[in-house]
Scaffold this active site. Sequence first.
Site, PDB file in Angstrom:
ATOM      1  N   SER A 284       0.802  -1.230   0.000  1.00  5.65           N
ATOM      2  CA  SER A 284       0.000   0.000   0.000  1.00  5.65           C
ATOM      3  C   SER A 284       0.832   1.276   0.000  1.00  5.65           C
ATOM      4  CB  SER A 284      -0.920   0.007   1.218  1.00  5.65           C
ATOM      5  OG  SER A 284      -0.158  -0.129   2.392  1.00  5.65           O
TER       6      SER A 284
ATOM      7  N   THR B 149      -1.868   3.715   3.906  1.00  5.94           N
ATOM      8  CA  THR B 149      -0.882   4.758   4.141  1.00  5.94           C
ATOM      9  C   THR B 149       0.079   4.595   5.319  1.00  5.94           C
ATOM     10  OG1 THR B 149      -2.756   6.116   3.533  1.00  5.94           O
ATOM     11  CG2 THR B 149      -0.879   7.276   4.471  1.00  5.94           C
TER      12      THR B 149
ATOM     13  N   THR C 227       1.650   7.038   0.248  1.00  2.00           N
ATOM     14  CA  THR C 227       0.785   5.891  -0.055  1.00  2.00           C
ATOM     15  C   THR C 227       0.718   5.613  -1.553  1.00  2.00           C
ATOM     16  OG1 THR C 227      -1.456   4.998   0.294  1.00  2.00           O
ATOM     17  CG2 THR C 227      -1.315   7.296  -0.299  1.00  2.00           C
TER      18      THR C 227
ATOM     19  N   ARG D  99      -7.326   8.782  -9.670  1.00  3.83           N
ATOM     20  CA  ARG D  99      -7.842   9.057  -8.317  1.00  3.83           C
ATOM     21  C   ARG D  99      -6.709   9.458  -7.367  1.00  3.83           C
ATOM     22  NH1 ARG D  99      -6.891   7.051  -2.856  1.00  3.83           N
ATOM     23  NH2 ARG D  99      -8.813   7.282  -1.692  1.00  3.83           N
TER      24      ARG D  99
ATOM     25  N   THR E   6      -5.150   7.728   8.104  1.00  2.00           N
ATOM     26  CA  THR E   6      -5.051   6.545   7.273  1.00  2.00           C
ATOM     27  C   THR E   6      -6.463   6.015   7.049  1.00  2.00           C
ATOM     28  OG1 THR E   6      -4.097   4.324   7.120  1.00  2.00           O
ATOM     29  CG2 THR E   6      -4.649   5.078   9.326  1.00  2.00           C
ATOM     30  N   GLY E   7      -6.661   5.327   5.956  1.00  2.00           N
ATOM     31  CA  GLY E   7      -7.989   4.799   5.678  1.00  2.00           C
ATOM     32  C   GLY E   7      -8.589   5.414   4.424  1.00  2.00           C
TER      33      GLY E   7
HETATM   34  N1  GLY Z   1      -5.549   7.176   2.812  1.00  2.00           N
HETATM   35  C1  GLY Z   1      -5.001   6.897   1.570  1.00  2.00           C
HETATM   36  C2  GLY Z   1      -5.908   7.061   0.451  1.00  2.00           C
HETATM   37  O1  GLY Z   1      -7.123   7.088   0.604  1.00  2.00           O
HETATM   38  O2  GLY Z   1      -5.428   7.141  -0.661  1.00  2.00           O
END
Ligand code: GLY
Length: 320
Positions: free
Chosen positions: A77, A181, A199, A209, A232-233
């Site tokens: 990730s 992340t 990330t 995106r 994060t998330g």
């Molecule tokens: N938190 C990382 C992302 O949504 O790309």
Amino acid sequence: MHTFKAFLLFACVLSSFQVGCSMSQKRESDGPVVVSTWKFGLKANEAAWQVLSSGGRALDAVETGVRVTEADPNNGSVGIGGTPDEDGNVTLDACIMDETGDCGSVAFLQNILHPVSVARKVMEETRHIMLVGKGAEEFAYEHGFDKTNLLTPRAEERWKRWLEKNGRGQLPAINIENHDTIGMIALDEKGNLSGACTTSGAGFKIPGRVGDSPIIGAGLYVDNEVGGACATGWGEAVIRICGSHLVVEYMRQGHAPRKACRLAVERLIARNPDYREIQIGFLALNKKGEFGAYCLRSGFQYAAYTTEHGNRVIDSKTKL
Ligand code: GLY
């Protein structure tokens, strides 16, 4: 008159007690502190600690720390080995912020091993804050970064299997199949704070995106008077509430780091009707070296390194 003075004194003591209570998380160390998201933060903290324990600057510590995760091909990730988008391209997002409030960021960056270091170059060598896509990649080459294939055989295999099973337009469940992340905040010996966040974003995302991680105030925010926070998330939910900035502002109001993170999670629930389908974790470190985290649902862990307790993984408190 005496009664009135006694009342004022009582009111002052009471209000300072309340502020004291909200900041009651114990300071763990008088020395430097570094915190980072997830268990993989342990290795990143080790590298950051080398910088901090020899009197180095928090900014150098966070860059050095998250570069370890970026360079790990087994981390699906972040950086090389990151899960690609639905076209099979690994696209990276990162940012960095120092004690003066200066910051730099890159998004939708391809073929570069260390996006955080490109973000630092943007911060230090341009008048801009954010570069994206081809422009960011060209900028990286001009500043001496090499072209690197970020799609490892393992990640490619993962992508092919995913596409075959699910087709385009489907995303894996965050926190279960998609770990996310690394965000890191450090406090150095001089008492200065810095942060970094990096990330490969949501696995199998729509090409183009960009999530919260490279967005100053969403994935990361540092205010040297108060503290720093990272997220994060599911980035879309974090962007909606300017999550990391919100955490720092709650700390400014006198809340301890963990409470500040909890309040941000509660705001996020109020603003994101799909909150039961996602995971979010906030991690914060304040100017006093107190730290804490809070997440939407169980599973989020973070790593913290202090002189007193060494480097360890801590389970975040959770809302659901
Ligand atoms: N938190 C990382 C992302 O949504 O790309």
